[in-house]
Design an enzyme around this catalytic site. Sequence first.
Site, PDB file in Angstrom:
ATOM      1  N   ASP A 195      -0.502  -5.189   9.515  1.00 47.96           N
ATOM      2  CA  ASP A 195      -1.489  -4.195   9.099  1.00 47.96           C
ATOM      3  C   ASP A 195      -2.755  -4.973   8.742  1.00 47.96           C
ATOM      4  O   ASP A 195      -2.774  -5.732   7.774  1.00 47.96           O
ATOM      5  CB  ASP A 195      -0.962  -3.423   7.886  1.00 47.96           C
ATOM      6  CG  ASP A 195      -1.948  -2.363   7.411  1.00 47.96           C
ATOM      7  OD1 ASP A 195      -3.096  -2.342   7.901  1.00 47.96           O
ATOM      8  OD2 ASP A 195      -1.574  -1.563   6.534  1.00 47.96           O
ATOM      9  N   TRP A 225       0.873  -1.185   0.000  1.00 46.97           N
ATOM     10  CA  TRP A 225       0.000   0.000   0.000  1.00 46.97           C
ATOM     11  C   TRP A 225       0.910   1.236   0.000  1.00 46.97           C
ATOM     12  O   TRP A 225       1.816   1.339   0.847  1.00 46.97           O
ATOM     13  CB  TRP A 225      -0.888  -0.038   1.250  1.00 46.97           C
ATOM     14  CG  TRP A 225      -1.779   1.157   1.418  1.00 46.97           C
ATOM     15  CD1 TRP A 225      -2.616   1.704   0.498  1.00 46.97           C
ATOM     16  CD2 TRP A 225      -1.929   1.947   2.604  1.00 46.97           C
ATOM     17  NE1 TRP A 225      -3.279   2.781   1.031  1.00 46.97           N
ATOM     18  CE2 TRP A 225      -2.876   2.955   2.323  1.00 46.97           C
ATOM     19  CE3 TRP A 225      -1.356   1.907   3.879  1.00 46.97           C
ATOM     20  CZ2 TRP A 225      -3.256   3.907   3.262  1.00 46.97           C
ATOM     21  CZ3 TRP A 225      -1.741   2.858   4.813  1.00 46.97           C
ATOM     22  CH2 TRP A 225      -2.680   3.841   4.502  1.00 46.97           C
ATOM     23  N   LYS A 272     -13.045  -0.533   6.412  1.00 46.41           N
ATOM     24  CA  LYS A 272     -13.667  -1.371   5.368  1.00 46.41           C
ATOM     25  C   LYS A 272     -14.685  -2.343   5.960  1.00 46.41           C
ATOM     26  O   LYS A 272     -15.802  -2.451   5.476  1.00 46.41           O
ATOM     27  CB  LYS A 272     -12.609  -2.184   4.621  1.00 46.41           C
ATOM     28  CG  LYS A 272     -11.284  -1.503   4.443  1.00 46.41           C
ATOM     29  CD  LYS A 272     -11.268  -0.586   3.253  1.00 46.41           C
ATOM     30  CE  LYS A 272      -9.995   0.225   3.290  1.00 46.41           C
ATOM     31  NZ  LYS A 272      -9.551   0.702   2.035  1.00 46.41           N
TER      32      LYS A 272
END
Length: 476
Positions: A286, A205, A322
């Site tokens: 993460d 990311w 999310k």
Amino acid sequence: MTDRLRATSSSGIGCKGKERVAAIAGHICPIAGGPGDREGDRGGGGGGGEVSRFDEVSLLAAMASEEVHCAPISAWAKLAQAPEDPILGVTVAYNRDPNPVKLNLGVGAYRTDEGKPYVLHVVRRAEAALVGDRSRNKEYLPIVGLAAFNKLSRALAFGADHPAVLSNRIATVQCLSGTGSLRVGAEFMAQHYHTPVIYVPVPTWGNHNKVFPKAGLKLLTYRYYDPATRGLNFAGMIDDLQAAPDGAVILLHACAHNPTGVDPLPEQWDAIRQVIRAKRQLPFFDSAYQGFASGDLDVDAYSLRSFAADGGEMALAQSFAKNMGLYGERVGALSMVCATPEAARLVEGQLKLVIRPMYSSPPLHGAAIVATVLGDEKLFQEWKVELKGMADRIIDMREKLYQALVARGTPGNWTHILKQIGMFTFTGLNKTQVDFMREKYHVYMTGDGRISMAGLSTSTVPRLANAIDDAVRNVA
Ligand code: PGU
């Protein structure tokens, strides 16, 4: 006005004569233009005091004079033009596009099959309960955030009856979503970890590459994705972890690796863990997609639970953006799993010292929503159903896009669309093809060829398939 300025401005230097004004203006404009202009005029050293007083006098004279018409110049006039963010900038470009059929597959944000943002029913219900509860107030949270939220987030990640949870070996602090949790964790490590070096996968990311160096960690990389197989470069990853220094911090995506959608298998995770533990490296997970990858919260927690189970130390940045659709509420948590409860207590104390001067304490509303959903068995079960519904819709989009490309006979092998996990497909399309699709079809995606499958719907699949087909056939 300072005494010094008062003294100099009354000394008669602020003359209004034409030549004088020109001289003054010549000094004022470069001053306002910031460093880099007339460096010699203002340079340090012995004459520095004189020069700076003259600048102040000039400024006052200009202000007093009607004859000086120097255009207003900002102290930031010479700033470099900042580039748009590679991910969030896609939405900026999309918003500017007047074409009604435009399609945004850039940012990883879930949309319904009608292409609309989705607020989960359980979130609406939790919010209604919170609003209706008159005993609630808007007082500050403690520096570490909402205690119930921290406890429930920890349990969600590791399991409520995990030994590390039961023995109070985990320090959890509420942070500003996943990004804030990564940043607080990184700041803490830069200050208090003996090897302030972090290895991230290639690719990763994009914001990882910015967050960690900003926090003061040295950023290095390990191999992860193999473009040839569009799968995991497992041997390369293991080799690079072996070659990384003992004690280094290793950033791992807990599941649904972004941007590739490629995750290690459980047995590969076990091998990765053995290398990391043998080298006494520190895993920093993460977890931005728990439940979003497989549709099952426990399955998606395999990697981090297996690391936590061996008793070693680790860090976890958790996001509810999310999986609970709370993007803009900025809800997340940093958990530091420590070898002893005493270490966890000390870590929590130091985390507070990181947070307090940064933003003092985290926001209340989103954390209260999460705590309400996770803390109520009925809402929790309903959330799991909604989460599975979102994950399934994404899997359905994979199937539909794959079939659409097969139906068009689009050159190439597209099975990776089916195999990749989570929100994204790492298509393999290059930057020129991505630009072509944006230009001709108004389809927006990140420059690395990543598409957010969650932004796709039954009605937009044909359009995307046409765009990909055209790009693959006609753009090198
Ligand atoms: N970690 C990973 C792996 C992510 O993909 C994201 C979000 C985050 C952390 C941060 O999420 P928070 O919103 O701070 O909880 N990535 C998305 C969202 C857009 C962005 O880049 O922030 C994405 O599209 O990649």
